[in-house]
Structures are given as structure tokens and as C-alpha cells.
Design an enzyme around this catalytic site. Structure first.
Site, PDB file in Angstrom:
ATOM      1  N   ARG A  38       0.848  -1.187   0.000  1.00 43.74           N
ATOM      2  CA  ARG A  38       0.000   0.000   0.000  1.00 43.74           C
ATOM      3  C   ARG A  38       0.887   1.241   0.000  1.00 43.74           C
ATOM      4  NH1 ARG A  38      -3.358  -2.936  -1.466  1.00 43.74           N
ATOM      5  NH2 ARG A  38      -5.408  -3.389  -0.566  1.00 43.74           N
ATOM      6  N   HIS A  48      -0.967  -0.023  -9.613  1.00 39.97           N
ATOM      7  CA  HIS A  48      -1.613  -0.959  -8.685  1.00 39.97           C
ATOM      8  C   HIS A  48      -2.139  -2.201  -9.426  1.00 39.97           C
ATOM      9  CE1 HIS A  48      -3.870  -1.241  -4.583  1.00 39.97           C
ATOM     10  NE2 HIS A  48      -3.662  -2.445  -5.084  1.00 39.97           N
TER      11      HIS A  48
END
Ligand code: NDP
Ligand code: OXD
Length: 309
Positions: free
Chosen positions: A224, A272
Site C-alpha cells: 500500500r 496498482h
């Protein structure tokens, strides 16, 4: 016996696929895709839902997360009796292993430098580097961290792992908790971040921590963005303490156009995509876990709200 409708909320392109496969697997069970809702629904399958979704479903007992990380989910106010179950691997382990091996080897073998030499029409072989000088440290030795470690073992780099609870693996030294973090960092030249985002790990990778890595370290963040203080990372790249970074996740996604990360010569970015749940595997796993919990059995992948993962 499943009597509750299943309510879904997720990426618009994916939800119809999940809904169709659920219909085939559970004929007779109603499935509703948000913004359609059913106030009595007990079961939800979600990825990145809005608060309004949970406000419309106050009776939820089981929330199945379509992905591995639950940080976005835990930031919402969830129905009081809901338990959360996440996907474990779900087809992501092999993808994560590919991504991290690729990034680590691209750095170690200097493939970016050779790409630049090709652009300049230059034939310039360099001396082979010693892999013992590129020890790899994996922060987060959970489902994905262990899968990545298994893949990296084939390439014979020295390997280290760090996690909250003690772990023992063949050929891999594991460090535990805050007390052993300095030793883990001092032993690491290529850092792989596979920690969940929690109150304990938020901005953990700041200047003070990154400075403890070996000189000219390389950072791979596939977990993250909010685990890293991006300004500190950029400062250490500029200062030369860090040799580079491969980042799949950012503090703000999509990455704002004015971020220096876009154009920094030592940074490789992806949007991502390091590992995505494969729908077939995700559905099979969720249905298996759903059957087990409805039969009163325990399942793995249950989120501990105190730990935050
Ligand atoms: P797991 O929960 O299986 O593993 C988490 C690991 O982190 C565990 O080893 C855990 O320790 C360790 N950990 C957690 N908190 C701490 C802490 N405070 N200090 C030290 N160690 C800690 O998660 P997964 O491996 O399935 O996934 C990891 C993360 O990867 C997800 O949370 C998600 O954010 C990210 N992800 C990113 C994707 C992408 O495409 N970029 C795709 C999929 C996931 P212990 O073993 O002791 O519990
Ligand atoms: C996940 C992700 O957590 O894709 O599953 O980021």
C-alpha cells in the site's frame, strides 16, 4: 442452506462477471449489484464499497472482501455484527512473485542501464555483480510474502523476512517485531514491502527507517502507498542513499499528475496491478468459506479488527 440474498459492490467492469458466476454456482440465490440493495441481506461480497452500501445493509453478518487488503474497508463504519473474511492468494500469489522477481532482477542485472545503452547504440558489457551483495528483505511474511520468498529462493539471493509473530523457514532468516527491525534493515539491500496497511504500519517506511537499509538500497513496494512517506523516499533517492524504487502503489491513487514520482529517473511505476484477484479462484474460495461459516465452522482469512488485518 443459504437463504439470504448476496449483495455485491465492486469495480463496475467486474461485478457483472462475479454476479454471473455466482448465479451459476448458486442457482436460486438472489444476487444484487449495488446500487440495487436488500435491507435484510446477511452476506456481501465487496471491493472498495462506499459507506452508503453499508448504510443500506445494516443486517450484514458476513462481508467477503474480493481482495487481500482490508484497509479501505476498515476505514468505513461497518454493520455492528459483521465479520470480515478476505481473499488469501486467490491467484495473486503467482502474480506477486512474478512482479517482485522481475523488479529485483531488473535492478540486480542492471537491465535499465542496458536499455539505455541500446538507445545510444552502445555495446557495453559490465562485470557481473555478486548476488551475495544484494540480500533481499521481505517486510510482511504472510500469504503473499511467503509466496514471494519461495520464488526468490530459486535465484539464490540471501533472503530475510520480517513479521509481527515469529516464523521459521528453511534458507531464510526471519526477524520478529520492532525489536528486530533494525537488524533486519541492516541486513537488507533490496527491500520488498508486503505489509498490510494498519495504524501500526502507516508511514512506517519513513526517512529514519529507510536510512537503516544498506547503502544504495532498492525499494519495492507492492503493498500500500500509505506505508511509505513519499517525500522521504524521494529525498533519499536524490541523495543517492537509495539506488531506486519500483512502486506499484501510491499514497494517492491515481497518482496526481504533479507528483515527482512520475518522472524521477530512479523510479519505476505501475498502476496498482502487481496482483489481481482472479475471479474464478476468488469465487471458488469465497463459496468454500461461505459454506464453512454457514455450517458453523471456522475459516482462515478472518480479519482481526484489533490488529487491523
Ligand atoms: P497477510 O495478512 O497474509 O500477511 C501480512 C504480513 O504482515 C504477516 O506476516 C504479518 O505478520 C505482517 N505484519 C502485519 N503487521 C505487522 C507489523 N506491525 N509489524 C510486522 N509485521 C507485520 O497479507 P497478504 O500477504 O495476503 O497481503 C499483504 C498485503 O499486500 C495486503 O494487505 C495488501 O495491502 C497488499 N496487496 C497488494 C496488491 C497489489 O496488487 N499491489 C495485491 C494484493 C495484496 P504475522 O505473520 O505475524 O501476522
Ligand atoms: C488487494 C489489492 O489487496 O489488489 O487485493 O490491492
Amino acid at each position: 442452506m443459504l437463504t439470504s440474498p448476496i449483495v455485491l459492490s465492486g469495480p463496475v467492469d467486474d461485478v457483472p462477471l462475479w454476479q454471473e458466476q455466482l448465479r451459476q454456482a448458486l442457482p436460486g440465490v438472489t444476487t444484487l449489484a449495488w446500487p440495487a440493495s436488500h435491507a435484510d441481506a446477511r452476506i456481501a461480497i465487496v471491493w472498495g464499497p462506499q459507506q452508503a452500501f453499508f448504510d443500506a445493509h445494516p443486517q450484514l453478518e458476513w462481508i467477503f472482501n474480493m481482495g487481500a487488503g482490508v484497509d479501505a474497508l476498515l476505514a468505513l463504519k461497518l454493520p455492528a455484527n459483521a465479520r470480515i473474511v478476505r481473499i488469501e492468494d486467490g491467484g495473486m500469489g503467482a502474480q506477486m512473485a512474478e512482479y517482485v522477481c522481475h523488479a529485483a532482477i531488473r535492478h540486480f542485472r542492471e537491465f535499465d542501464r542496458y536499455a539505455a545503452e541500446q538507445q545510444a547504440l552502445r555495446w557495453a558489457p559490465r562485470r557481473a555483480r555478486q548476488r551475495r551483495e544484494f540480500p533481499i528483505g521481505i517486510m510482511g511474511m504472510g500469504v503473499l510474502g511467503q509466496r514471494v520468498a519461495r520464488a526468490l529462493q530459486h535465484f539464490e539471493f540471501p533472503l530475510h523476512g520480517w513479521s509481527r509473530s515469529a516464523k521459521h523457514f528453511h534458507d531464510l532468516r526471519c526477524y520478529t517485531g520492532a525489536a528486530e527491525l533494525p537488524a533486519f534493515l541492516a541486513a537488507t539491500r533490496i527491500l520488498v514491502c508486503l505489509l498490510p496497511l494498519t495504524t501500526d504500519t502507516h508511514h512506517l517506511l519513513n526517512r529514519a527507517l529507510l536510512q537503516q537499509l544498506q547503502p544504495e538500497a532498492f525499494v519495492i513496494n507492492v503493498a500500500r502507498g500509505k506505508l511509505i512517506v513519499e517525500e522521504d523516499l524521494l529525498a533519499l533517492l536524490d541523495a543517492g542513499h537509495l539506488a531506486g524504487a519500483a512502486l506499484d502503489v501510491m499514497e494517492h491513487e491515481p497518482l496526481p499528475p504533479d507528483s515527482r514520482l512520475w518522472t524521477h529517473p530512479k523510479v519505476q511505476l505501475t498502476p496498482h496491478i502487481a496482483a489481481q484477484t482472479l475471479i474464478d479462484e476468488g469465487i471458488a474460495q469465497i463459496l468454500g468459506k461461505l459454506q464453512a461459516v454457514l455450517a458453523g465452522q471456522s475459516v482462515s482469512g478472518m480479519i482481526d479488527l484489533q490488529r487491523g488485518y
